[in-house]
Design a protein around this motif. Structure first.
Motif, PDB file in Angstrom:
ATOM      1  N   GLY A   1      -4.045-104.717 -33.870  1.00  0.00           N
ATOM      2  CA  GLY A   1      -3.092-103.839 -33.199  1.00  0.00           C
ATOM      3  C   GLY A   1      -2.537-104.453 -31.938  1.00  0.00           C
ATOM      4  O   GLY A   1      -1.382-104.208 -31.561  1.00  0.00           O
ATOM      5  N   ASN A   2      -3.336-105.287 -31.271  1.00  0.00           N
ATOM      6  CA  ASN A   2      -2.934-105.930 -30.028  1.00  0.00           C
ATOM      7  C   ASN A   2      -2.362-107.332 -30.266  1.00  0.00           C
ATOM      8  O   ASN A   2      -2.432-108.190 -29.391  1.00  0.00           O
ATOM      9  CB  ASN A   2      -4.135-106.018 -29.070  1.00  0.00           C
ATOM     10  CG  ASN A   2      -3.725-106.368 -27.652  1.00  0.00           C
ATOM     11  OD1 ASN A   2      -2.675-105.935 -27.178  1.00  0.00           O
ATOM     12  ND2 ASN A   2      -4.536-107.176 -26.986  1.00  0.00           N
ATOM     13  N   THR A   3      -1.800-107.554 -31.436  1.00  0.00           N
ATOM     14  CA  THR A   3      -1.195-108.838 -31.794  1.00  0.00           C
ATOM     15  C   THR A   3       0.305-108.654 -31.963  1.00  0.00           C
ATOM     16  O   THR A   3       0.757-107.678 -32.558  1.00  0.00           O
ATOM     17  CB  THR A   3      -1.799-109.388 -33.100  1.00  0.00           C
ATOM     18  OG1 THR A   3      -3.221-109.481 -32.960  1.00  0.00           O
ATOM     19  CG2 THR A   3      -1.240-110.765 -33.418  1.00  0.00           C
ATOM     20  N   SER A   4       1.076-109.598 -31.455  1.00  0.00           N
ATOM     21  CA  SER A   4       2.537-109.489 -31.544  1.00  0.00           C
ATOM     22  C   SER A   4       3.029-109.855 -32.939  1.00  0.00           C
ATOM     23  O   SER A   4       2.385-110.621 -33.673  1.00  0.00           O
ATOM     24  CB  SER A   4       3.210-110.403 -30.521  1.00  0.00           C
ATOM     25  OG  SER A   4       3.072-111.771 -30.892  1.00  0.00           O
TER      26      SER A   4
ATOM     27  N   GLY B   1      -4.976-115.708 -34.148  1.00  0.00           N
ATOM     28  CA  GLY B   1      -6.300-115.945 -33.591  1.00  0.00           C
ATOM     29  C   GLY B   1      -7.388-115.099 -34.230  1.00  0.00           C
ATOM     30  O   GLY B   1      -8.539-115.125 -33.788  1.00  0.00           O
ATOM     31  N   ILE B   2      -7.049-114.349 -35.278  1.00  0.00           N
ATOM     32  CA  ILE B   2      -8.027-113.497 -35.955  1.00  0.00           C
ATOM     33  C   ILE B   2      -8.988-114.358 -36.778  1.00  0.00           C
ATOM     34  O   ILE B   2      -8.576-115.306 -37.461  1.00  0.00           O
ATOM     35  CB  ILE B   2      -7.323-112.465 -36.858  1.00  0.00           C
ATOM     36  CG1 ILE B   2      -6.452-111.518 -36.019  1.00  0.00           C
ATOM     37  CG2 ILE B   2      -8.327-111.693 -37.695  1.00  0.00           C
ATOM     38  CD1 ILE B   2      -7.221-110.594 -35.093  1.00  0.00           C
ATOM     39  N   ASP B   3     -10.262-114.026 -36.729  1.00  0.00           N
ATOM     40  CA  ASP B   3     -11.300-114.748 -37.457  1.00  0.00           C
ATOM     41  C   ASP B   3     -11.339-114.245 -38.905  1.00  0.00           C
ATOM     42  O   ASP B   3     -11.978-113.237 -39.220  1.00  0.00           O
ATOM     43  CB  ASP B   3     -12.654-114.525 -36.772  1.00  0.00           C
ATOM     44  CG  ASP B   3     -13.776-115.305 -37.442  1.00  0.00           C
ATOM     45  OD1 ASP B   3     -13.468-116.202 -38.250  1.00  0.00           O
ATOM     46  OD2 ASP B   3     -14.950-115.014 -37.151  1.00  0.00           O
TER      47      ASP B   3
ATOM     48  N   ASP C   1     -11.062-114.500 -32.512  1.00  0.00           N
ATOM     49  CA  ASP C   1     -12.003-115.453 -31.926  1.00  0.00           C
ATOM     50  C   ASP C   1     -11.301-116.610 -31.220  1.00  0.00           C
ATOM     51  O   ASP C   1     -11.948-117.490 -30.661  1.00  0.00           O
ATOM     52  CB  ASP C   1     -12.969-115.992 -32.986  1.00  0.00           C
ATOM     53  CG  ASP C   1     -12.283-116.846 -34.037  1.00  0.00           C
ATOM     54  OD1 ASP C   1     -11.028-116.874 -34.083  1.00  0.00           O
ATOM     55  OD2 ASP C   1     -12.989-117.494 -34.829  1.00  0.00           O
ATOM     56  N   THR C   2      -9.950-116.586 -31.254  1.00  0.00           N
ATOM     57  CA  THR C   2      -9.135-117.608 -30.599  1.00  0.00           C
ATOM     58  C   THR C   2      -7.936-116.910 -29.969  1.00  0.00           C
ATOM     59  O   THR C   2      -7.373-115.996 -30.574  1.00  0.00           O
ATOM     60  CB  THR C   2      -8.633-118.649 -31.631  1.00  0.00           C
ATOM     61  OG1 THR C   2      -9.759-119.228 -32.301  1.00  0.00           O
ATOM     62  CG2 THR C   2      -7.835-119.751 -30.957  1.00  0.00           C
ATOM     63  N   PRO C   3      -7.513-117.305 -28.776  1.00  0.00           N
ATOM     64  CA  PRO C   3      -6.346-116.669 -28.176  1.00  0.00           C
ATOM     65  C   PRO C   3      -5.122-116.763 -29.088  1.00  0.00           C
ATOM     66  O   PRO C   3      -4.862-117.812 -29.684  1.00  0.00           O
ATOM     67  CB  PRO C   3      -6.136-117.461 -26.881  1.00  0.00           C
ATOM     68  CG  PRO C   3      -7.487-118.012 -26.558  1.00  0.00           C
ATOM     69  CD  PRO C   3      -8.122-118.311 -27.881  1.00  0.00           C
ATOM     70  N   ALA C   4      -4.404-115.669 -29.231  1.00  0.00           N
ATOM     71  CA  ALA C   4      -3.197-115.662 -30.072  1.00  0.00           C
ATOM     72  C   ALA C   4      -2.166-116.641 -29.528  1.00  0.00           C
ATOM     73  O   ALA C   4      -2.059-116.852 -28.315  1.00  0.00           O
ATOM     74  CB  ALA C   4      -2.615-114.257 -30.127  1.00  0.00           C
TER      75      ALA C   4
END
Length: 410
Positions: free
Chosen positions: A167-170, A180-182, A218-221
């Motif tokens: 939800g917090n991803t552009s 950055g999603i695992d 697990d990684t910055p977008a």
């Protein structure tokens, strides 16, 4: 007494096995876990690739205003150099278990062939080529002003994702495959996330959107390229929320009808009927000519019959790297391929880009030569044939349109 207990136990075992068998085979339904399981059989790959609707539930996409492409079929002598020898196009198509090949030049179909039981009306499956269609729907929503900026967050459109990492991803980072999603996208590993996503959606009929909400970052977008199907499912959820319709209906209204596609299509979903949710990361099934038309639409900068359907500049942005980590080349994470916004970029690109799917589905666009190639296959070793495929496609484009004939040579 012991015999009575043993008999009761055996009765329970038989009953449990009967219930399990009924669930697995589901004789009351057109679809069953047994069918889904059989679909994973390599010996059925050719069959499944042109008949997904016999195994997976789907929703129909109707061709409401068909206008067949102009046919000007020709004969070409096509060969290319690979692995120290000259190879023919016929050999390439045979070895790669091709189902069909269509070549367009300046919007006309100049070459068409089918193999392995496929034909012009066969509903060939896209697998991940469908991802590029979902990205195009995002672009259409942007053109219509329904999306103000690619930097808006997923939760701005789908409140159900609020409070989750997705939800917090552009939208931009979803398109770039840099969320950055695992999520593990490994088709061969039995316990990979992509296999579990597919298994749980189609066998246990779970809500696909709810499943991807569970994954965490697990990684910055925006910092690295990680090609994962859950990103496209998230984008499909955005599209469905914007238009308030199932994905197949949106594709029909926004792509199939405006582009005057020739044949009906369908998109696989987790359960039959109105409650089904499309697997937005794959599984659009249609005629090869209509996939070629999709490529021609991109070659025409998102304009069809004089109407701009994609935002000006979208094609350039979507088909080129948007960050250094997306650049193609020997050091690329998916070497030699690079990436844009849900489109792949070959090594040493000369105005070339493509949509691709597992087992050898391609929609290849060569802007300089004004050539579109749609080649779909059922190739179990497609990944090891990537660079040879580039050589074959470039030889096709050169044979069809030598650079001296291209009107927009650059």
């Amino acid at each position: 007494m012991v015999l009575r207990i043993l008999g009761g136990f055996l009765l329970l075992v038989v009953l449990a096995l009967t219930i399990a068998a009924a669930w697995f085979f589901r004789p009351w339904s057109d679809y069953s876990p047994a069918g889904y399981n059989a679909a994973g059989d390599p010996d059925r790959l050719i069959e499944l690739s042109q008949d997904m609707g016999s195994v997976f539930p789907y929703r129909t996409i109707s061709a409401t205003a068909p206008d067949p492409l102009t046919r000007n079929l020709q004969t070409f002598d096509i060969a290319y150099e690979w692995d120290g020898e000259t190879r023919s196009l016929d050999r390439y198509l045979t070895e790669s278990t091709s189902l069909g090949l269509i070549v367009l030049h300046r919007g006309e179909m100049v070459f068409e062939t089918y193999r392995n039981g496929a034909g012009p009306q066969s509903p060939l499956t896209t697998w991940s080529v469908g991802k590029s269609f979902v990205a195009s729907l995002i672009a259409i929503a942007l053109q219509e002003g329904r999306i103000e900026s690619l930097d808006q967050l997923l939760e701005d459109f789908v409140p159900e994702f609020s409070g989750t990492d997705y939800g917090n991803t552009s939208i931009r980072h979803l398109l770039m495959m840099s969320s950055g999603i695992d999520f593990v996208e490994d088709y061969s590993a039995e316990d990979s996330d992509i296999r579990r996503l597919f298994f749980n959606a189609f066998i246990f009929e779970r809500n696909i959107d709810e499943m991807i909400m569970e994954f965490e970052r697990d990684t910055p977008a925006g910092t690295e390229l990680d090609y994962i199907s859950s990103n496209t499912q998230a984008l499909a959820a955005v599209v469905r929320a914007i238009y308030g319709q199932p994905l197949a209906q949106i594709v029909q209204d926004k792509i199939w009808t405006p582009l005057q596609m020739e044949g009906n299509a369908n998109w696989s979903q987790n359960v039959p009927g109105e409650d089904g949710i499309a697997a937005g990361y794959c599984c659009l099934n249609a005629q090869l000519a209509d996939f070629a038309r999709f490529g021609q639409w991109y070659l025409q900068d998102g304009v069809w019959e004089g109407e701009r359907l994609l935002p000006e500049g979208w094609v350039q942005q979507a088909t080129r790297p948007n960050a250094p980590f997306q650049e193609p080349g020997p050091d690329a994470i998916y070497a030699p391929r690079g990436y844009g916004l849900h489109f792949w970029i070959p090594d040493n690109p000369q105005g070339e880009y493509y949509a691709a799917g597992i087992y050898g589905q391609y929609i290849w666009v060569d802007e300089r030569r004004e050539v579109v190639i749609a080649r779909f296959a059922a190739d179990p070793v497609w990944g090891g044939r990537t660079e040879e495929t580039y050589a074959a496609f470039r030889a096709i484009a050169e044979a069809v349109s030598p650079l001296g004939e291209a009107s927009n040579d650059q």
